[in-house]
Design a protein around this motif. Structure first.
Motif: not given
Length: 219
Positions: A68-75, A134-140
């Protein structure tokens, strides 16, 4: 402000170090059925552990829904972030102009091999010129923007490419920090064979081959 989503499947060997780099932030580890100590490691470090079906796209989508955070970091579970990444992420998230943009980290392998440096340079070019980190670089990404794009598709492979293509090259930028990623697969398969296999998989996906079939090649 930023919630971290980490998909995991038998990632005990690297998950602890990854979680240490995001300590103090809300984290959900989406476990796709690990039979090692992944769930215990995540719980001991204060992460919320979510049981999901196997498949990175499904796991990432479930983790985003649970935040429920305003931002997401996928790692990824085998990626740890360099010193200074928090400042870089905060600067990006605090800028109203970034509300409909995505950001990724510079790729770095945990290997001293010269081939690793060549691949890192190629990845930097691919990310910048083609808009394909790619996903291994993370995504904010802002949660509202992520949801407006439809989120991660329930794909067994290429879920990262699918999403960044919807974001678009002009709305992606590199953060001034590194994502240190495990080189285990490259060391196992070879520094030439593994990138060639990845390129083949990407080409097949761009040609319209279903990800479930490409997965057999990817391994």
């Amino acid at each position: 402000m930023i919630g971290v989503v980490i998909p995991c499947l038998n990632g005990a060997a690297t998950l602890g170090r990854t979680l240490d780099t995001v300590a103090g932030w809300p984290v959900v580890v989406c476990d796709g059925g690990s039979v090692d100590d992944s769930r215990r490691i995540a719980a001991e470090r204060g992460a919320r552990v979510l049981s999901t079906p196997r498949g990175r796209g499904v796991q990432l989508a479930a983790g985003a829904d649970a935040m429920d955070t305003p931002w997401l970091l996928f790692l990824h579970a085998d990626t740890r972030l360099s010193t200074g990444w928090r400042d870089a992420a905060h600067r990006f998230a605090a800028d109203p102009a970034k509300a409909e943009r995505g950001a990724y980290f510079r790729l770095r392998f945990d290997s001293d091999a010269r081939a690793a440096r060549r691949i890192e340079r190629a990845v930097a070019w691919r990310s910048r010129a083609l808009g394909l980190p790619y996903g291994d670089q993370g995504l904010l990404i802002a949660t509202t923007f992520y949801r407006s794009l439809g989120g991660f598709a329930p794909l067994p492979l290429m879920e990262d490419v699918d999403l960044v293509r919807r974001i678009g090259r002009r709305r992606l930028e590199a953060l001034d920090a590194e994502a240190m990623t495990s080189a285990a697969r490259y060391e196992r398969d070879g520094w030439l064979l593994r990138p060639a296999r990845n390129l083949l998989c990407l080409s097949l996906y761009m040609a319209g081959v279903p990800p479930r079939l490409i997965r057999r090649i990817y391994g």
